[in-house]
Motif scaffolding. Structure first.
Motif, PDB file in Angstrom:
ATOM      1  N   UNK A 187      44.826  68.811  12.733  1.00  0.00           N
ATOM      2  CA  UNK A 187      44.494  67.510  13.328  1.00  0.00           C
ATOM      3  C   UNK A 187      45.635  66.510  13.108  1.00  0.00           C
ATOM      4  N   UNK A 188      46.207  66.490  11.919  1.00  0.00           N
ATOM      5  CA  UNK A 188      47.300  65.557  11.641  1.00  0.00           C
ATOM      6  C   UNK A 188      48.524  65.870  12.493  1.00  0.00           C
ATOM      7  N   UNK A 189      48.843  67.155  12.643  1.00  0.00           N
ATOM      8  CA  UNK A 189      50.002  67.517  13.462  1.00  0.00           C
ATOM      9  C   UNK A 189      49.787  67.123  14.915  1.00  0.00           C
ATOM     10  N   UNK A 190      48.562  67.340  15.401  1.00  0.00           N
ATOM     11  CA  UNK A 190      48.294  67.057  16.807  1.00  0.00           C
ATOM     12  C   UNK A 190      48.302  65.559  17.100  1.00  0.00           C
ATOM     13  N   UNK A 191      47.696  64.755  16.228  1.00  0.00           N
ATOM     14  CA  UNK A 191      47.535  63.333  16.532  1.00  0.00           C
ATOM     15  C   UNK A 191      48.645  62.455  15.969  1.00  0.00           C
TER      16      UNK A 191
END
Length: 423
Positions: free
Chosen positions: A281-285
């Motif tokens: 989630x952190x990488x994507x957002x």
């Protein structure tokens, strides 16, 4: 570190088991002493009678010996007949009680295996051999051990039953503390525990009702503000100058953020959306520019927790958006977001590069509606960001700590159990 043995159940068990074991061995000791006295008295009576008859009438002595189960063995044949230890005197409760009654110079030998008693008066030409009618204490040890084991098992079961209401009360209090709703405790156990459970149920019901009323009030205010905010945004298009229009839109956007925080804080139920990997989630957002190592990136990532670290998507987004928005508003970029596994727990950290918070205010800043304007001023916030994050972290069995980094900036550290429970 949690002390596994420092519990009510363990303490009750140890106390009860210790008492049972002490009483058990004390009873065995007293029974053995009493048995020795009875055996000594019987032996004395029989031996005295056998000796008196033998001195007067050999034929009658043989008849009495058959009746009492006693027989006579000459001194020269004693060892061959089985006298233990070459007829060396033995010492014990029976022997100590028997010798004074037989007179000075008497000999008493007890076979430890068969409990057969060998007695010889002073200068007598024969030994009086009497079988041990009372079995030695060792013969009772098997039954005694079974009795002890049964008593210990009953004590442990009793201790478990006693601590169950207290355990249920502690669990209900913990569930209420982390915001998982009101769980009524069964009113069971001793009268004091039943009264405690009843008072606890009444207390949490009243607190929950007050919390619901406050949440309804906040949600109602926020909901009522939605409509005028929307109208203000629509009327901004009617303004003639771009500067006025932009200023009005900024104000309405600030009010909208405040309303959103009110609604988030007033929300009571735990979110049950699909769990997603925190690293993913952190990488994507927030991973834009990470591949190119952009120096001007607002968010820097250091993700080491792995795929096992998962949280509900909606709650994770609310946690990160609140923390990153606070960091960018009150602190200085870039914002460092890191994940790891430390001491059996998953850890999520968010750190800004600002001035931090005075040490005395670190705890207070986590409370609802608290803003430290002197240290961390900003707009469009009502002091609910950290309170919302703290509540969400507790919903998922986590713990949150707010501190100042040694290199500067505020650090929010959140730890969650490992492995994470699905859902």
């Amino acid at each position: 570190m949690k002390r596994t043995f420092d519990t009510l159940f363990v303490r009750l068990s140890l106390m009860t088991v210790g008492l049972i074991v002490a009483v058990h061995f004390m009873a065995l000791l007293l029974i053995d002493q009493q048995r020795a006295k009875l055996d000594a008295q019987r032996s004395i009576n029989n031996i005295v009678l056998a000796a008196q008859v033998r001195d007067r009438d050999d034929v009658l002595a043989e008849q009495v010996a058959d009746t009492l189960g006693i027989h006579y063995v000459g001194v020269e044949h004693a060892v061959d007949a089985g006298c233990p230890g070459t007829c060396t005197d033995t010492y014990g409760p029976l022997e100590d009680s028997l010798r004074p009654r037989l007179g000075q110079g008497s000999h008493v030998v007890v076979d430890p295996d068969t409990s057969v008693v060998w007695v010889r008066r002073q200068n007598s030409s024969y030994w009086v051999v009497m079988p041990g009618y009372m079995p030695p204490l060792s013969h009772f040890m098997g039954f005694s051990a079974l009795t002890l084991i049964a008593a210990v098992a009953m004590a442990v079961i009793f201790a478990w039953q006693v601590q169950r209401p207290v355990r249920a009360l502690a669990k209900a209090a913990r569930e209420y503390r982390v915001g998982r709703g009101v769980h009524r405790v069964a009113e069971a156990g001793p009268s004091e525990l039943r009264e405690l459970a009843s008072d606890f149920n009444d207390m949490v019901s009243e607190l929950a009702e007050a919390e619901r009323e406050r949440a309804i009030m906040l949600a109602g205010i926020a909901h009522d503000l939605r409509t005028p905010i929307t109208r203000m945004q629509l009327r901004a298009d009617l303004l003639t100058t771009d500067a006025d229009r932009a200023a009005l839109l900024r104000e309405t956007e600030s009010m909208s953020r405040i309303v959103t925080q009110f609604l988030d804080f007033a929300r009571e139920s735990v979110n049950h959306s699909t769990c997603v990997g925190v690293d993913e989630h952190c990488r994507r957002d927030y991973g834009a520019g990470q591949e190119d190592n952009a120096e001007d990136a607002l968010v820097r990532l250091d993700l080491q927790a792995g795929e096992g670290f998962q949280l509900p998507a909606v709650d994770l987004d609310r946690i990160l958006s609140n923390l990153i928005e606070n960091a960018l508003t009150y602190g200085e970029p870039p914002v460092d977001v890191s994940t790891s596994r430390e001491e059996g727990r998953y850890v999520l950290r968010v750190r800004d590069q600002g001035a931090g918070v005075p040490e005395a205010d670190l705890h207070r800043v986590q409370r609802p509606f608290v803003r430290l304007d002197a240290a961390r001023s900003g707009e469009a916030h009502c002091g609910l960001g950290l309170a919302i994050v703290r509540r969400l972290v507790r919903h998922h069995d986590g713990a949150m700590d707010v501190s100042n980094a040694a290199q500067g900036g505020l650090v929010v550290t959140m730890s969650f159990p490992y492995p994470r429970k699905a859902g």
